[in-house]
Design a protein around this motif. Structure first.
Motif, PDB file in Angstrom:
ATOM      1  N   CYS A 152       0.814  -1.221   0.000  1.00  0.00           N
ATOM      2  CA  CYS A 152       0.000   0.000   0.000  1.00  0.00           C
ATOM      3  C   CYS A 152       0.852   1.278   0.000  1.00  0.00           C
ATOM      4  O   CYS A 152       0.576   2.197  -0.781  1.00  0.00           O
ATOM      5  CB  CYS A 152      -0.991  -0.027   1.156  1.00  0.00           C
ATOM      6  SG  CYS A 152      -2.267  -1.300   0.947  1.00  0.00           S
ATOM      7  N   PRO A 153       1.885   1.387   0.828  1.00  0.00           N
ATOM      8  CA  PRO A 153       2.736   2.578   0.732  1.00  0.00           C
ATOM      9  C   PRO A 153       3.400   2.732  -0.636  1.00  0.00           C
ATOM     10  O   PRO A 153       3.597   3.867  -1.109  1.00  0.00           O
ATOM     11  CB  PRO A 153       3.782   2.350   1.828  1.00  0.00           C
ATOM     12  CG  PRO A 153       3.086   1.494   2.829  1.00  0.00           C
ATOM     13  CD  PRO A 153       2.236   0.565   2.004  1.00  0.00           C
ATOM     14  N   LEU A 154       3.727   1.628  -1.277  1.00  0.00           N
ATOM     15  CA  LEU A 154       4.321   1.700  -2.608  1.00  0.00           C
ATOM     16  C   LEU A 154       3.322   2.275  -3.609  1.00  0.00           C
ATOM     17  O   LEU A 154       3.662   3.127  -4.443  1.00  0.00           O
ATOM     18  CB  LEU A 154       4.777   0.305  -3.051  1.00  0.00           C
ATOM     19  CG  LEU A 154       5.399   0.187  -4.446  1.00  0.00           C
ATOM     20  CD1 LEU A 154       6.590   1.124  -4.602  1.00  0.00           C
ATOM     21  CD2 LEU A 154       5.814  -1.269  -4.703  1.00  0.00           C
ATOM     22  N   LEU A 155       2.083   1.857  -3.520  1.00  0.00           N
ATOM     23  CA  LEU A 155       1.041   2.392  -4.403  1.00  0.00           C
ATOM     24  C   LEU A 155       0.790   3.868  -4.123  1.00  0.00           C
ATOM     25  O   LEU A 155       0.637   4.678  -5.046  1.00  0.00           O
ATOM     26  CB  LEU A 155      -0.247   1.585  -4.227  1.00  0.00           C
ATOM     27  CG  LEU A 155      -0.214   0.148  -4.757  1.00  0.00           C
ATOM     28  CD1 LEU A 155      -1.354  -0.673  -4.176  1.00  0.00           C
ATOM     29  CD2 LEU A 155      -0.272   0.137  -6.284  1.00  0.00           C
ATOM     30  N   LYS A 156       0.754   4.234  -2.847  1.00  0.00           N
ATOM     31  CA  LYS A 156       0.503   5.635  -2.481  1.00  0.00           C
ATOM     32  C   LYS A 156       1.643   6.553  -2.911  1.00  0.00           C
ATOM     33  O   LYS A 156       1.442   7.754  -3.112  1.00  0.00           O
ATOM     34  CB  LYS A 156       0.274   5.736  -0.973  1.00  0.00           C
ATOM     35  CG  LYS A 156      -1.015   5.078  -0.499  1.00  0.00           C
ATOM     36  CD  LYS A 156      -2.259   5.768  -1.022  1.00  0.00           C
ATOM     37  CE  LYS A 156      -2.518   7.058  -0.283  1.00  0.00           C
ATOM     38  NZ  LYS A 156      -3.801   7.685  -0.697  1.00  0.00           N
TER      39      LYS A 156
END
Length: 385
Positions: A152-156
């Motif tokens: 999720c942090p990578l996508l954000k």
């Protein structure tokens, strides 16, 4: 055992105090203002449990409602959506995206392992023009667990909203919504919460709300429209009559989880001991890595069939486990050790019943599943004290 032992990966056994809570006298949830306060407090308890300051809502429908509602609320004609696909439910998000006019792009990773983070990072460097991305925390049909703390942090990082199906993991696996930058996370009452099926709960970030409010076209649904719940408390208006008895039970279920300070550790220890016992017996785990702590998935031995195993365990030993479906139908067995099912005595008896059944059907094991499980479990709990 006289009562059927339900050891499926949801629905799970329902805690006694949850059953009792559902029997309370009910009011009219549409017009009784006290119920709006009760619903709000329950949502706030979920927020604490999910480690988020985002809004939490409880919807009247089984967990699939939450998945569809997230897609319905964020998707319009031509919306590009990245679907992380390493399992049957992961792939299934594409159907909801298409249903509401979106354009899903499926990024596939091997289904017997956690989603390949290097693959995702390499892909995003080349193409990150997506409104949102979907990922399944634990893909129940195979039991594979994806590392949403990194996904999720990578996508954000690329300003992509994140939608996480944590129905089969929430409560049994670590989950920190705000820290991991999750915009919408979805759960279901019938899994680790150990309440009856029928309720979805989810948290919604301000960024997700803004995306819904800034659409060019209205949300093409009413029941699956998350925006209709946004200001329910200020307006003292629910979009439909809330299932009050189910919510009474759910409130007790979340109280149970908040009071259980060892719940994550208990799931981890039971899952690890189960896997060790399975491997020591020479049965084959379905996954190569990415093992969930809520469900263990075993390949069906060549000497028998999934149907024969499930039938004998139920009829002769009063134990209900399950096979899988779609492309895994007939190929694997699934043992659910989540919520009220994540108890050493229940898993030990389940493994005893499995061993007796397999041996009756001509499958030779190298060790005693029940004894090995108890030995490994005791070692794990002792070593971690």
């Amino acid at each position: 055992m006289n009562e059927m032992l339900i050891m499926t990966p949801g629905p799970t056994a329902v805690a006694e105090n949850v059953r009792l809570a559902r029997s309370q006298t009910t009011t009219n949830p549409d017009i009784d203002l006290d119920f709006y306060d009760f619903y709000k407090v329950t949502c706030e308890k979920f927020g604490k449990f999910l480690q988020t300051k985002n809004d939490v809502r409880i919807l009247a429908g089984e967990g699939i409602l939450g998945l569809e509602a997230a897609c319905a609320s964020l998707t319009e004609q031509g919306t590009r959506v990245l679907v992380l696909d390493n399992g049957i439910f992961g792939h299934g998000f594409a159907d909801f995206v298409t249903m509401y006019g979106g354009e899903p792009l499926l990024l596939r990773s091997p289904e017997t392992a956690s989603f390949d983070l290097a693959l995702l990072e390499e892909f995003l460097e080349k193409d990150h023009d997506f409104k949102y991305a979907t990922v399944v925390h634990c893909d129940t049909p195979s039991g594979v667990l994806n590392d949403i703390s990194k996904i999720c942090p990578l996508l954000k990082k690329y300003d992509i909203l994140t939608v996480v199906d944590s129905v089969a993991a929430m409560g049994g696996e670590p989950l920190a919504v705000d820290e991991w930058e999750i915009d919408i996370v979805l759960g279901g009452s019938q899994k680790v919460l150990s309440a009856p099926p029928g309720l979805t709960f989810l948290s919604i970030s301000q960024a997700a709300y803004q995306a819904m409010e800034n659409r060019k076209t209205p949300i093409a649904s009413f029941y699956c429209n998350l925006l209709v719940f946004k200001d329910y408390f200020e307006k003292k208006w629910f979009p439909y009559t809330m299932p009050i008895s189910d919510i009474y039970g759910l409130t007790q279920a979340i109280d149970n989880l908040l009071a259980d300070k060892e719940i994550i550790k208990r799931h981890a220890d039971i899952a690890e001991a189960t896997r060790q016992a399975i491997e020591h017996s020479a049965l084959q785990l379905h996954l190569k890595n990415g093992f969930s702590n809520t469900v263990t998935v075993i390949n069906v031995p060549k000497e028998t069939t999934a149907q024969a195993i499930l039938k004998e365990m139920k009829e002769h030993y009063n134990v209900m486990i399950t096979g899988s479906f779609d492309r895994l139908e007939g190929k694997v067995l699934r043992i659910g050790h989540m919520g009220e099912n994540a108890r050493a005595s229940k898993v030990a008896y389940t493994l005893y019943a499995l061993q007796q059944t397999l041996e009756n059907q001509g499958v030779s094991l190298l060790s005693n599943l029940q004894d090995d499980f108890l030995k490994y479990y005791q070692k794990l709990t002792f070593d971690k004290k």
